[in-house]
Design a protein around this motif. Structure first.
Motif, PDB file in Angstrom:
ATOM      1  N   LEU A 146      85.628  50.971  49.797  1.00  0.00           N
ATOM      2  CA  LEU A 146      84.761  50.504  48.727  1.00  0.00           C
ATOM      3  C   LEU A 146      84.263  51.654  47.861  1.00  0.00           C
ATOM      4  O   LEU A 146      84.297  51.582  46.624  1.00  0.00           O
ATOM      5  CB  LEU A 146      83.581  49.737  49.327  1.00  0.00           C
ATOM      6  N   SER A 147      83.818  52.744  48.487  1.00  0.00           N
ATOM      7  CA  SER A 147      83.293  53.884  47.732  1.00  0.00           C
ATOM      8  C   SER A 147      84.392  54.577  46.934  1.00  0.00           C
ATOM      9  O   SER A 147      84.172  55.009  45.795  1.00  0.00           O
ATOM     10  CB  SER A 147      82.633  54.875  48.694  1.00  0.00           C
ATOM     11  N   PHE A 170      87.165  43.445  47.157  1.00  0.00           N
ATOM     12  CA  PHE A 170      86.465  44.695  46.837  1.00  0.00           C
ATOM     13  C   PHE A 170      86.257  44.888  45.336  1.00  0.00           C
ATOM     14  O   PHE A 170      85.587  45.836  44.944  1.00  0.00           O
ATOM     15  CB  PHE A 170      87.253  45.891  47.394  1.00  0.00           C
ATOM     16  N   VAL A 171      86.818  44.017  44.526  1.00  0.00           N
ATOM     17  CA  VAL A 171      86.753  44.224  43.074  1.00  0.00           C
ATOM     18  C   VAL A 171      85.314  44.127  42.571  1.00  0.00           C
ATOM     19  O   VAL A 171      84.799  45.052  41.922  1.00  0.00           O
ATOM     20  CB  VAL A 171      87.656  43.212  42.345  1.00  0.00           C
ATOM     21  N   PRO A 173      82.285  44.080  44.275  1.00  0.00           N
ATOM     22  CA  PRO A 173      81.360  45.098  44.789  1.00  0.00           C
ATOM     23  C   PRO A 173      81.649  46.490  44.259  1.00  0.00           C
ATOM     24  O   PRO A 173      80.722  47.272  44.025  1.00  0.00           O
ATOM     25  CB  PRO A 173      81.550  45.017  46.314  1.00  0.00           C
ATOM     26  N   ALA A 174      82.923  46.839  44.052  1.00  0.00           N
ATOM     27  CA  ALA A 174      83.241  48.162  43.516  1.00  0.00           C
ATOM     28  C   ALA A 174      82.760  48.298  42.074  1.00  0.00           C
ATOM     29  O   ALA A 174      82.248  49.353  41.675  1.00  0.00           O
ATOM     30  CB  ALA A 174      84.741  48.420  43.610  1.00  0.00           C
ATOM     31  N   LEU A 175      82.901  47.245  41.281  1.00  0.00           N
ATOM     32  CA  LEU A 175      82.395  47.279  39.907  1.00  0.00           C
ATOM     33  C   LEU A 175      80.882  47.461  39.881  1.00  0.00           C
ATOM     34  O   LEU A 175      80.349  48.252  39.094  1.00  0.00           O
ATOM     35  CB  LEU A 175      82.782  45.991  39.175  1.00  0.00           C
ATOM     36  N   ALA A 176      80.181  46.715  40.717  1.00  0.00           N
ATOM     37  CA  ALA A 176      78.719  46.833  40.756  1.00  0.00           C
ATOM     38  C   ALA A 176      78.293  48.210  41.250  1.00  0.00           C
ATOM     39  O   ALA A 176      77.332  48.796  40.739  1.00  0.00           O
ATOM     40  CB  ALA A 176      78.142  45.742  41.653  1.00  0.00           C
TER      41      ALA A 176
END
Length: 306
Positions: free
Chosen positions: A101-102, A173-174, A176-179
């Motif tokens: 994620l990171s 993951f799209v 959460p990764a954007l946020a």
């Protein structure tokens, strides 16, 4: 170079020892660990005493710390009462999820921020520069948790394009990764623009212009390359922030990573897991900063010679 590496390694070891001491004392300053593990109102004094004896809390604090430090050095982080398994297994199961994620959030931030920062710095005062500054301002001013809820409402609830929770595949993951990337985008855009503004008037840039190189070639081969030296240390710090910020994002999206585990441990008063996860995050941050300093010294020899 060897002296510089040894000095930075010694400093990192001191930081790790300080983190070990801080985590040990902070957990105990929150109260009696035995009372945190079991409800004091429903436990008898005998049960509390048995719990303290089982955890070794009746020994003096220096003895407890020496035993705790020895266990950490051996890789024994204790047993999680929330997940009913060794803490080491809990961390190793959650770490790949949080790293994925990171890393995705950092990739999004770099892909958006660096081109915007370079374009804005190369042409100050233009509409492209205004756009870069606007993105930087919005990125630093937008709360991560608020953006996460907006993304869920738009893309998961209304459009039904992406899932709103879990870690079942790349699509999960799209959002959460954007946020998670929004804060890093704002910081990197502003720093990239500032670095480019400082470099664009250097003598070697004027020499490149006099040779007839196109603005694109100058921006890519001269300005961006030299500005990347400044960004290396910032990227390392931002990656650490992304790891820490995943606590909120993973809880909102129900992603079973390090942040979600830490939230669960706090909610369930699993002080052994809280202590170990906090120490792990601190250790990860120190190692990232050490790697960043080494890479920075390789890119800029003046650092290690100084």
């Amino acid at each position: 170079m060897q002296y510089y590496l040894l000095r930075r390694l010694a400093q990192s070891l001191l930081l790790l020892f300080g983190a070990l001491v801080l985590v040990f004392w902070m957990v105990r300053l929150t109260g009696d660990p035995a009372a945190l593990l079991i409800a004091r109102d429903f436990a008898s004094p005998e049960q509390l005493q048995e719990m303290r004896a089982a955890l070794g809390l009746n020994d003096p604090l220096p003895v407890q710390f020496i035993r705790y430090a020895g266990d950490v050095l051996r890789g024994d982080l204790g047993y999680s009462l929330r997940f009913r398994q060794p803490v080491r297994d809990v961390i190793f199961a959650a770490l790949p999820i949080t790293l994925s994620l990171s890393t995705l959030a950092m990739a999004i931030a770099l892909t958006v921020a660096i081109p915007l920062g370079v374009i804005g710095g190369v042409s100050p005062g233009s509409w492209r520069d205004s756009l870069a500054r606007l993105v930087g301002l919005l990125g630093q001013a937008t709360p991560t948790f608020w953006l996460a809820l907006i993304l869920i409402w738009v893309f998961a609830v209304n459009l039904r394009w992406l899932p709103s929770f879990g870690a079942d595949g790349p699509r999960s993951f799209v959002l959460p990764a954007l946020a998670l990337s929004i804060g890093a985008v704002g910081q990197l855009v502003r720093l990239t623009r500032s670095a480019v503004l400082e470099i664009r008037n250097e003598d070697y840039i004027r020499t490149a212009r006099s040779k007839g190189l196109s603005p694109f070639m100058i921006g890519v081969h001269h300005i961006a390359r030299n500005a990347s030296i400044t960004l290396v240390s910032v990227v390392g710090i931002q990656f650490t922030y992304l790891m820490a910020g995943s606590i909120y994002i993973e809880s909102i999206f129900a992603i079973p990573g390090i942040g979600w585990m830490l939230n669960e441990a706090i909610r369930n008063r699993d002080f052994v897991l809280v202590q170990s996860l906090t120490l792990f995050i601190a250790t990860f941050a120190v190692l990232i900063h050490l790697a960043t300093d080494v890479i920075y010294s390789m890119l800029d020899p003046r650092i290690r010679h100084r």
